[in-house]
Motif scaffolding. Sequence first.
Motif, PDB file in Angstrom:
ATOM      1  N   SER A 142      -5.269  -7.373   5.070  1.00 37.53           N
ATOM      2  CA  SER A 142      -6.124  -7.110   4.389  1.00 37.53           C
ATOM      3  C   SER A 142      -5.480  -7.627   2.930  1.00 37.53           C
ATOM      4  O   SER A 142      -4.662  -7.971   2.992  1.00 37.53           O
ATOM      5  N   LYS A 148       0.682  -1.209  -0.003  1.00 40.72           N
ATOM      6  CA  LYS A 148       0.140  -0.029   0.106  1.00 40.72           C
ATOM      7  C   LYS A 148       0.792   1.263   0.024  1.00 40.72           C
ATOM      8  O   LYS A 148       0.679   2.245  -0.869  1.00 40.72           O
ATOM      9  N   SER A 166      -8.423  -3.238  -2.387  1.00 38.35           N
ATOM     10  CA  SER A 166      -8.049  -3.739  -1.148  1.00 38.35           C
ATOM     11  C   SER A 166      -9.338  -3.739  -0.198  1.00 38.35           C
ATOM     12  O   SER A 166     -10.402  -2.921  -0.585  1.00 38.35           O
ATOM     13  N   THR A 167      -9.046  -4.887   0.725  1.00 43.29           N
ATOM     14  CA  THR A 167     -10.443  -5.037   1.547  1.00 43.29           C
ATOM     15  C   THR A 167     -10.042  -4.421   2.794  1.00 43.29           C
ATOM     16  O   THR A 167      -8.885  -4.098   3.181  1.00 43.29           O
ATOM     17  N   LYS A 168     -11.133  -4.540   3.671  1.00 42.30           N
ATOM     18  CA  LYS A 168     -10.664  -3.969   4.970  1.00 42.30           C
ATOM     19  C   LYS A 168      -9.818  -4.959   5.858  1.00 42.30           C
ATOM     20  O   LYS A 168     -10.035  -5.917   5.477  1.00 42.30           O
ATOM     21  N   ALA A 169      -9.178  -4.544   6.703  1.00 42.09           N
ATOM     22  CA  ALA A 169      -8.392  -5.327   7.578  1.00 42.09           C
ATOM     23  C   ALA A 169      -9.222  -6.141   8.497  1.00 42.09           C
ATOM     24  O   ALA A 169     -10.183  -5.700   8.870  1.00 42.09           O
ATOM     25  N   ASN A 170      -8.824  -7.523   8.424  1.00 38.93           N
ATOM     26  CA  ASN A 170      -9.651  -8.370   9.357  1.00 38.93           C
ATOM     27  C   ASN A 170      -8.849  -8.332  10.816  1.00 38.93           C
ATOM     28  O   ASN A 170      -8.216  -7.405  11.039  1.00 38.93           O
ATOM     29  N   LYS A 171      -9.597  -9.173  11.677  1.00 33.62           N
ATOM     30  CA  LYS A 171      -9.087  -9.246  13.118  1.00 33.62           C
ATOM     31  C   LYS A 171      -7.676  -9.130  13.243  1.00 33.62           C
ATOM     32  O   LYS A 171      -7.096  -8.613  14.242  1.00 33.62           O
TER      33      LYS A 171
END
Length: 190
Positions: free
Chosen positions: A96, A9, A87-92
């Motif tokens: 991402s 990123k 890109s996706t949102k960050a997971n727990k």
Amino acid sequence: MPVNVTGVKQLIAAMDAVDKNLNKQMQAEIKAVMIPIRDKAKSYMPANDDVLSGWNKINVTAEQNYRAFPFYNQDIARNGIYYSKGSTKANKSGFSMINFIANRSASGAIFETAGRKQAGKQGESLNPNAGINFNQSAENLSQLKGSGMERGRAIYRAWYEDQGKVYGAVLEAITKTANAFNSGKLNKAA
């Protein structure tokens, strides 16, 4: 299937500030190797006549106050498989994804992962053998490929059969672009 590459990123943001063509070139190289995997995964979705007879019937009535098990339609399942460079949102865990292939179709995702976690589990069906029958039917149409929770019948199978060629091509595109960016051959400064 996932490859953990840190700093992508930041690299993209820095490249866009200096030369937008670098990012476009990198994305074009990545897309060129991802699209054939997406298309191969689409080809693994079974025909409507091949799935269990009850799965391709629309089973929603006006009286239902719950979400029924999704019906299968090959066109919907195939069209649900897509490639995204976003890109996706960050997971727990804080991870991402950028440049990924996924399936937005509920029935396609079910076919992809059926039997992966708990083969033969009963579920909420009135038929005590429903889970076993469903998983066996899916396995007869397309075997799970991959390992652990990274096993599937379409997207994961296409990745598995690719034997890591996409990984190498994606990492090469990122490395090549990062080297061009870091070499100082660009006219503008970040």
